[in-house]
Design a protein around this motif. Structure first.
Motif, short mmCIF file in Angstrom:
data_model
loop_
_atom_site.label_atom_id
_atom_site.label_comp_id
_atom_site.label_asym_id
_atom_site.label_seq_id
_atom_site.Cartn_x
_atom_site.Cartn_y
_atom_site.Cartn_z
N THR A 1 0.83 -1.21 0.00
CA THR A 1 0.00 0.00 0.00
C THR A 1 0.86 1.26 0.00
O THR A 1 1.86 1.33 0.71
CB THR A 1 -0.92 0.01 1.23
N VAL A 2 0.45 2.23 -0.81
CA VAL A 2 1.08 3.55 -0.81
C VAL A 2 -0.01 4.57 -0.49
O VAL A 2 -1.00 4.66 -1.21
CB VAL A 2 1.75 3.88 -2.15
N ARG A 3 0.18 5.32 0.60
CA ARG A 3 -0.81 6.30 1.03
C ARG A 3 -0.38 7.70 0.56
O ARG A 3 0.71 8.15 0.88
CB ARG A 3 -0.92 6.28 2.55
N LEU A 4 -1.27 8.33 -0.21
CA LEU A 4 -0.97 9.66 -0.76
C LEU A 4 -2.04 10.65 -0.32
O LEU A 4 -3.18 10.29 -0.05
CB LEU A 4 -0.95 9.63 -2.29
N MET A 5 -1.64 11.93 -0.31
CA MET A 5 -2.58 13.00 -0.01
C MET A 5 -2.16 14.24 -0.78
O MET A 5 -0.97 14.53 -0.91
CB MET A 5 -2.60 13.28 1.49
N TYR B 1 -4.82 10.74 -9.82
CA TYR B 1 -5.51 9.53 -9.36
C TYR B 1 -5.83 8.55 -10.49
O TYR B 1 -5.55 7.35 -10.37
CB TYR B 1 -6.77 9.91 -8.58
N ASP C 1 -3.86 4.29 -2.02
CA ASP C 1 -4.77 4.88 -1.01
C ASP C 1 -4.60 6.39 -1.13
O ASP C 1 -3.62 6.96 -0.67
CB ASP C 1 -4.35 4.37 0.37
N TYR C 2 -5.57 7.06 -1.80
CA TYR C 2 -5.44 8.48 -2.13
C TYR C 2 -6.48 9.31 -1.40
O TYR C 2 -7.67 9.02 -1.46
CB TYR C 2 -5.61 8.67 -3.65
N ARG C 3 -6.03 10.36 -0.71
CA ARG C 3 -6.93 11.28 -0.01
C ARG C 3 -6.77 12.69 -0.57
O ARG C 3 -5.66 13.13 -0.82
CB ARG C 3 -6.59 11.31 1.49
N THR D 1 1.13 9.68 8.83
CA THR D 1 -0.10 8.94 8.57
C THR D 1 -0.33 8.76 7.08
O THR D 1 -1.24 8.04 6.67
CB THR D 1 -1.32 9.65 9.20
N VAL D 2 0.47 9.44 6.26
CA VAL D 2 0.53 9.16 4.82
C VAL D 2 2.01 9.06 4.43
O VAL D 2 2.89 9.53 5.15
CB VAL D 2 -0.18 10.23 3.95
N ASP D 3 2.26 8.42 3.30
CA ASP D 3 3.63 8.20 2.85
C ASP D 3 4.15 9.33 1.97
O ASP D 3 5.32 9.71 2.05
CB ASP D 3 3.72 6.88 2.06
#
Length: 291
Positions: free
Chosen positions: A92-96, A106, A122-124, A139-141
């Motif tokens: 998982t890669v968390r982006l924002m 996205y 995982d995009y916010r 909390t995000v990468d």
């Protein structure tokens, strides 16, 4: 808790069947192997080997321990290997990022995931302060911001420029000051900031976005241009948000005589190394943001 080094010596001895050869395989002395077995017996309070001169056989407890220990040692070995792996297309890669950047990135990141299903995106969508806070707290990468962070925990690198555009209904040919005053302003969370940058550089009359009649507001990036397409006002938005609007026939984007762009920053935790999958996503993001 059982010492895994002792356990490994015991299992190797059972499999090899000889103290000297076990010591050679483990790069130990024979007395060291014997000591590991004795320590196990002392800890468990039972005899593991039935010794007959230089020969031995397993006691009932020894057979039980060996049967369980094999699986434990195999699991530990697999764990070491898994932890040491760093696959570029798995995990998982968390982006924002702010919405306009997300609208651009996205779909392309989902395309990347389609090619590599073990890579989870995982995009916010969030404004700059929220992105900055999430990066600082890990909390995000990966974060993308349109302003450089002031926090020591966040490392920012400029990676792209994003143009700001004045967007009017499609019927507007020349967006002079009088036309904008008549249309009125469709606001959004960054509306005042964007208007100040672009309109301040191109209209001598501009002082603040509050000069315009306020004709609407939306905090959903994909909906800000909806009222503009219906002729209800004008907006100032980043180019990525304009490009992503589906009803393009209802709007017109004007590139003014003094273009204005925002710098887009790649933001990551300063003291945390990036895993291969994160670098994969960063490379893909750079490709599309600069394409």
């Amino acid at each position: 808790m059982i010492n895994t080094t002792w356990l490994r010596s015991f299992c190797t001895l059972v499999e090899v069947g000889h103290f000297t050869r076990t010591a050679e395989r483990l790069h130990m002395t024979q007395s060291g192997v014997s000591q590991h077995v004795r320590k196990l017996e002392e800890q468990l309070g039972t005899e593991l080997l039935v010794r007959q001169g230089k020969q031995f056989s397993l006691s009932g407890a020894g057979e039980k321990l060996y049967a369980e220990a094999r699986d434990i040692l195999l699991a530990l070995s697999n764990l070491e290997q898994t932890v040491g792996e760093d696959p570029p297309y798995e995990g998982t890669v968390r982006l924002m990022s702010p919405g306009s950047v997300g609208l651009k990135l996205y779909p392309h990141l989902l395309s990347l995931q389609s090619k590599h299903p073990k890579l989870i995106i995982d995009y916010r969508f969030a404004p700059n302060p929220d992105v900055e806070k999430a990066i600082a707290e890990s909390t995000v990468d990966i974060g993308f911001m349109t302003a450089k962070s002031t926090l020591a925990e966040v490392s920012c690198t400029p990676i792209a420029q994003e143009s700001l555009l004045l967007v009017t209904p499609a019927t507007v040919e020349e967006p002079d000051w009088e036309t904008l005053m008549t249309l009125g302003f469709i606001d959004h969370p960054d509306g005042s900031h964007h208007a100040g940058l672009l309109l301040g550089a191109n209209y001598t009359e501009f002082q603040h976005s509050s000069l315009f009649p306020r004709k609407g507001f939306s905090n959903q990036i994909g909906l800000i241009l909806e009222p503009v397409s219906l002729g209800l006002g004008f907006a100032v938005l980043p180019a990525h948000a304009v490009e992503a609007f589906e009803k393009s026939e209802g709007i017109k984007a004007h590139r003014l005589s003094h273009p204005v762009s925002e710098t887009l920053y790649l933001s990551v935790p300063r003291n945390r190394s990036l895993q291969a999958r994160m670098n994969t996503v960063i490379a893909e993001a750079k490709r599309w943001l600069n394409g």
